[in-house]
Each structure stands twice: as structure tokens, then as C-alpha cells.
Design an enzyme around this catalytic site. Structure first.
Site, PDB file in Angstrom:
ATOM      1  N   THR A 292     -19.868  37.605  -5.259  1.00 58.87           N
ATOM      2  CA  THR A 292     -19.733  38.900  -5.926  1.00 58.87           C
ATOM      3  C   THR A 292     -18.845  39.885  -5.164  1.00 58.87           C
ATOM      4  OG1 THR A 292     -21.865  38.681  -7.036  1.00 58.87           O
ATOM      5  CG2 THR A 292     -21.016  40.918  -6.746  1.00 58.87           C
TER       6      THR A 292
ATOM      7  N   ASN B 242     -20.830  38.178   0.561  1.00 57.48           N
ATOM      8  CA  ASN B 242     -21.756  39.286   0.314  1.00 57.48           C
ATOM      9  C   ASN B 242     -22.350  39.753   1.645  1.00 57.48           C
ATOM     10  OD1 ASN B 242     -21.337  39.109  -2.466  1.00 57.48           O
ATOM     11  ND2 ASN B 242     -23.026  37.680  -2.751  1.00 57.48           N
TER      12      ASN B 242
ATOM     13  N   ASP C 200     -25.521  37.952 -13.819  1.00 54.81           N
ATOM     14  CA  ASP C 200     -25.646  37.150 -12.606  1.00 54.81           C
ATOM     15  C   ASP C 200     -27.108  36.862 -12.289  1.00 54.81           C
ATOM     16  OD1 ASP C 200     -24.307  36.048 -10.097  1.00 54.81           O
ATOM     17  OD2 ASP C 200     -25.692  37.477  -9.200  1.00 54.81           O
TER      18      ASP C 200
ATOM     19  N   LYS D  45     -25.575  46.676  -9.219  1.00 54.51           N
ATOM     20  CA  LYS D  45     -25.425  46.329  -7.809  1.00 54.51           C
ATOM     21  C   LYS D  45     -24.590  47.379  -7.083  1.00 54.51           C
ATOM     22  CE  LYS D  45     -25.546  41.283  -8.439  1.00 54.51           C
ATOM     23  NZ  LYS D  45     -24.803  40.017  -8.223  1.00 54.51           N
ATOM     24  N   ASP D  46     -24.989  47.690  -5.855  1.00 49.35           N
ATOM     25  CA  ASP D  46     -24.191  48.646  -5.079  1.00 49.35           C
ATOM     26  C   ASP D  46     -22.769  48.154  -4.885  1.00 49.35           C
ATOM     27  OD1 ASP D  46     -24.495  46.766  -2.792  1.00 49.35           O
ATOM     28  OD2 ASP D  46     -26.483  47.639  -2.586  1.00 49.35           O
ATOM     29  N   ARG D  47     -22.599  46.878  -4.520  1.00 47.77           N
ATOM     30  CA  ARG D  47     -21.254  46.355  -4.267  1.00 47.77           C
ATOM     31  C   ARG D  47     -20.404  46.308  -5.531  1.00 47.77           C
ATOM     32  NH1 ARG D  47     -25.120  42.342  -3.536  1.00 47.77           N
ATOM     33  NH2 ARG D  47     -24.949  40.403  -4.747  1.00 47.77           N
TER      34      ARG D  47
ATOM     35  N   HIS E 142     -16.818  35.759 -10.570  1.00 50.31           N
ATOM     36  CA  HIS E 142     -16.932  34.322 -10.297  1.00 50.31           C
ATOM     37  C   HIS E 142     -17.582  33.672 -11.499  1.00 50.31           C
ATOM     38  CE1 HIS E 142     -21.224  35.054  -9.646  1.00 50.31           C
ATOM     39  NE2 HIS E 142     -20.881  36.008  -8.774  1.00 50.31           N
TER      40      HIS E 142
END
Length: 563
Positions: free
Chosen positions: A97, A118, A323, A179-181, A371
Site C-alpha cells: 500500500t 508499509n 483491501d 488508512k493514514d498512509r 496493488h
């Protein structure tokens, strides 16, 4: 605050903190241009808003496999009225991710932008670190450490950064995700905001003081309305379950049920299951995680007046629940099909909101994925495919024993993560072990190990120049400072994971082949089956806007996309 952050980011560029080692030298293709009849000077006709959409763990074939069941307003609208690159791939490994999101927006690979996983082992501080973790950041909107995040580990600029620099900070850039990322890396270093979802007992969108000292009133109001509570409801299939013929049986041996439920079968009473599954965290593993992101993104359009003037704004939205669902239930599950059919409805809602609030023909959208994912190996084995599971713990023990005997020294391996082996350099030094010799010996042993496809040494990846094949993918994902001493790649269909659910990370096509759709202002209608790469997205959008490419971009604009 915003102008100061843009200035700080500019100073970071000047001081070389962000790597310029592979800065593009290719000429940039022109943006959308129109000639001024009065001056004969060519000017750029920019969209009022760019919306970048990343769908987490979306295989390319989800576009085609579920196509007949999509509405006309979501995926089909983008495919029919926009441009589709049907042979779009990641050109590096690992396919995770954080590296995926970073590469989409920087136009380069982990070799340059530095986001090699990650999480990864930092050999300089002898600690495993998280890609967006920032111990100096202060959580905003929560007291949880989940708010201690920033993009400081990202070494390259993003297309969103370059837009901020080009407009002297007047563009509005916002990242949004579960998600933070998924919010932070696309938004870049100079963004106005990045918001991510905090589950647990809060069910709210949060941020950090990297972006602001206090949540805006509209975000506070959104959170105080307790939007997550309405999604703790019964998850049933959108259509009669016997119509889900693009998936396997609902009851099978390849899915992981939520805690408190005996089987991974519909329906799911989320309110009843929530206390055993992290309360509001449970929403992340359902299609409703995507719905609340769409709700928040639509609210941001209004409350932040995005796309309301002639200065292009950028909204980066990542739908992450796909995901979570894929990991838990697998790519062949009824759950994943239902999640995409519901995501299609959320996309249609978002596009309708863009039509109403920005204007049809005034904005540009791209959609891709960070991905893909592999079919559950246990399922593939049942179908007589060559697939299986890799016991990494046993592998490490056996490799450690081999090199201990060969070099008469113990403790030579310090860490194994992301299919990379890190040596303990102090142990090598104290025992007089040559690092190059150890690399070569260990790589040779790994190549003969069951389930391993390839192995590469640090020396080869640092000194060599690979342009094709798996070696090139590994090298593009290898960062000279952050990566390990030996990198290995598993056989197709072989994973380090549980026997239930799907995962990703490999250089195989099921992980690298992802959708790439462009739509809206400045975009041609059509498609291409020419091979394109994920690193081509940022240069294409940069060309559309007539701005500089991200500073380490290695991709190229996709000429067929732009008018």
C-alpha cells in the site's frame, strides 16, 4: 500556515533532504493549451479540480469481471467516457500500500522516493518503523497515537507538492482515506490537509499538527454527527446472493470469519459483531468503510469550496476497505464482489457531486490501484495449480544455521522483513566476515530453497543496471540506504500468509496489473493496450496542468490520454 508550509517544503528541496539523484531530464510534454487570439501567446486550460482515486488492492480484472453488474454512473462512466490503459503495471517490487501510493503520486519507485514498504527495518536505529509514523507529530482530533503521522519519510516531491509550489500555495490540496498512509502520501508535504479514519470507540476522521493545529469546524461537525454509527448495521448482499455468479460459493474453506461469527457467510450483523472486532474498526472491513470516505470527500468539496475558482485544486481519495475485505475473504469471495458493486455506487455518488459542485467538464479524475492480490493459494491448490505457503520462520532458521557453520560466527542475520535480509554489520566486523562474500553465499543457498524463485545481493543491485525482467523490478524497489543485504522473491502463487484470505506484495502480474482510468477535462476518450507503468500517472497529470514533474519522477506522460 499554508504559505509557511510551502516555503518550508521549498527549503527542504534546496537543502537536498529530498533526493534529486534521479531527477528527470526528459523534456516535459505540453499541457492542454489554447491560443490567445489577442496576444498569440499559448496559455494552459487547466481543470478546476483534479481528483485522484486509488482503490486499495484492486486487480485489473475487477473492472471486467464485474462489468455487467456495474451501474452506468460509476466505473462504467469512467471507462466509457474516459480513457483506459488496460495494460498498466507496477514496475517495481514490493507491491504494498505505502510504496504504491507513493509511486502513484511521485512518478518514481522506492529506489528514489524511499518508501520501501508499509513497515521496514531501519538498520541505523535498529528498529522497525512505519512509513508515516512521526514521533514528533501531535495528534489532532484524537488523543490516540494513530494521529502521530506525517509524510516526512517520503523523500521525493509529489504531483500535489508541485501544484502547491506552482501556485505559490494557493491551490487547495486535501488527502482522504480510511488508512493514514492512503491520505498522507498522496497529499504530499505541502498539503492543506490529510484526514484518516480512527476506529475503536471514536469512529472519526483525524489528522496531525503537521497540517493544522485544530480540526476545521466542518470536520468537527461531521465527526460530532457520529456518521460511523449508521454503518454499524446488517451487511447483506446488494442483490440476491444466488446472482453472484462471478464469485465462488459463499460458504467455503478459504475465508476468515469475523470474531464472534462461526462462518464467513452473509448476512453480517455489524452492530452485534462490533464489540468483538474493534468497535468502529469493523467498518473498515466492510464496503461501508468506502461509503464513509465518499461521504467525507463530498463534504470536503462543499466545505472547502474545492474547484470553485480558476486555481486548480487537488482532492486525493483512497478507498481502502477493498483491501481489508480482500485480505479477510479473498479475491474470489462473494464479499469482494459485493464490496465492488457497492463501491461502484459510491463512485457514482462522488461523480454526481463533482458534476453539481464543480461542473461537468470542469474537473479531471484518474483512478488506479496501489496493488492487486493473489487468489487464495489453498483454493488454487484445490484447482491443481502450483501454489502454496512459505514458512519464513523455518527458512530463516535454516539460513542462519548454514551461514553460522560456513563462517564460524553466529548472529550474522539481524532482521528479515519484506523479503529482505539485513546483516548485523557489527557482528560481521568483529568476526572478520566479508559482507560481499556472505551476500553471495547466502543468495546461492536461497536460490535452491523450495518456494524461492530468485535471490539478489546488495552488491549486484547497487552496482548493476537491470532494465528488464524480475531483476529490474527488484532494483527499482531497492533503496541504497533503507534496503537490506539480500533480497529474495518467492515462486508465483506462494505467499507468507494464513491459509484463509488473500495478500499481495509480489512482482507477479496478479499483484502488478491494476486499472488506470482517466476522465474529464483534457482527457481523450479511448483506450490503449500499450504497456504503461504506475509511475506514468504523475507525469501525465503534471503535463495536463503544465507544472513541473515531481523532482525524482522517472515515468513518462501517456501521450494518448491527453487532448
Amino acid at each position: 500556515m499554508k504559505l509557511m508550509k510551502s516555503l518550508c517544503f521549498f527549503l527542504v528541496l534546496l537543502t537536498g533532504t529530498i533526493s534529486l539523484s534521479q531527477k528527470r531530464t526528459n523534456p516535459q510534454q505540453p499541457a492542454i493549451m489554447k491560443a490567445s487570439s489577442e496576444t498569440n501567446i499559448t496559455t494552459v486550460d487547466r481543470p478546476k479540480l483534479v481528483v485522484g482515486i486509488v482503490v486499495d488492492q484492486m486487480r485489473y480484472d475487477y473492472l471486467t469481471r464485474f462489468y455487467d453488474r456495474y451501474s452506468n454512473g460509476g466505473f462504467k462512466r469512467l471507462m466509457k467516457d474516459g480513457f483506459s490503459a488496460t495494460n498498466n503495471h507496477y514496475n517495481f517490487v514490493p507491491t504494498y500500500t505505502a510504496p504504491g501510493h507513493a509511486s502513484i503520486y511521485t512518478g518514481t519507485t522506492p529506489a528514489d522516493h524511499g518508501i520501501i514498504g508499509n513497515n521496514w527495518y531501519d538498520k541505523f536505529i535498529d528498529k522497525t518503523i512505519y512509513n508515516a509514523d512521526d514521533e514528533n507529530a501531535i495528534p489532532i482530533g484524537t488523543s490516540s497515537d494513530e494521529g502521530k503521522m506525517s509524510p516526512r519519510k517520503l523523500l521525493s516531491s509529489t504531483v500535489t507538492d508541485e501544484l502547491e509550489l506552482f501556485t505559490q500555495g494557493r491551490a487547495k490540496v486535501i488527502g482522504i482515506s480510511i488508512k493514514d498512509r492512503g491520505a498522507i502520501l498522496p497529499a504530499g508535504h505541502a498539503a492543506d490537509a490529510a484526514y484518516w479514519f480512527r476506529g475503536g470507540d471514536e469512529g472519526a476522521f483525524i489528522t496531525s499538527d503537521f497540517y493544522m493545529q485544530e480540526l476545521p469546524k466542518w470536520v468537527k461537525d461531521f465527526n460530532e454527527s457520529n456518521p460511523a454509527s449508521k454503518y454499524l448495521k446488517k451487511w447483506e448482499t446488494l442483490y440476491p446472493i444466488d446472482s453472484y455468479i462471478a464469485s465462488g460459493l459463499d460458504l467455503n474453506d478459504f475465508e476468515r470469519a469475523p470474531r464472534g461469527k462461526e462462518t464467513a457467510t452473509f448476512p453480517y450483523d455489524l452492530k452485534e459483531l462490533a464489540p468483538s472486532n474493534g468497535d468502529y474498526n469493523l467498518i473498515k472491513s466492510t464496503p461501508y468503510g468506502n461509503s464513509i470516505v465518499a461521504d467525507f470527500a463530498i463534504e470536503a468539496l462543499d466545505s472547502e469550496s474545492m474547484g470553485k475558482d480558476d486555481i486548480t485544486d487537488f482532492l486525493a481519495v483512497s478507498f481502502s476497505s477493498t483491501d481489508y475485505v480482500g485480505h479477510q475473504y479473498g479475491v474470489n469471495s462473494v464479499e469482494i464482489e459485493d464490496t465492488y458493486l457497492r463501491l461502484d455506487q459510491d463512485l457514482a455518488r462522488l461523480l454526481d457531486a463533482l458534476d453539481q459542485k464543480v461542473g461537468n467538464g470542469e474537473y479531471t479524475v484518474f483512478l488506479t490501484a496501489d496493488h492487486g492480490a493473489v487468489n487464495v493459494p489453498a483454493y488454487l491448490q484445490e484447482k491443481r495449480f502450483s501454489a502454496g505457503y512459505f514458512d519464513e520462520r523455518t527458512f530463516v532458521k535454516e539460513m542462519d544455521s548454514l551461514i553460522t557453520n560456513q563462517f564460524s560466527a553466529s548472529g550474522l542475520i539481524k532482521n528479515v522483513s519484506n523479503d529482505q535480509i539485513f546483516f548485523d554489520q557489527s557482528v560481521l566486523k568483529s568476526n572478520g566476515v566479508d559482507a560481499g562474500e556472505l551476500q553471495e553465499y547466502l543468495a546461492a543457498q536461497i536460490r535452491n530453497y523450495p518456494g524461492v524463485n530468485k535471490a539478489f545481493t546488495r552488491d549486484a543491485l547497487v552496482s548493476g543496471s537491470f532494465t528488464t525482467g524480475m531483476a529490474a523490478l527488484v532494483q527499482k524497489g531497492f533503496h541504497h540506504q533503507r534496503s537490506g543485504d539480500v533480497v529474495f522473491v518467492l515462486d508465483p502463487g506462494v505467499i507468507v500468509y494464513s491459509a484463509k484470505g488473500s495478500t499481495h506484495g509480489s512482482p507477479q502480474s496478479y499483484d502488478t496489473h491494476v486499472p488506470l482510468l482517466f476522465y474529464g477535462k483534457g482527457i481523450n476518450k479511448g483506450s490503449t493496450n500499450d504497456r504503461t507503468h504506475i509511475t506514468d500517472i504523475a507525469p501525465t497529470i503534471s503535463s495536463l496542468l503544465g507544472i513541473s514533474f515531481p523532482n525524482s519522477a522517472t515515468g513518462n506522460p501517456i501521450g494518448k490520454v491527453l487532448k
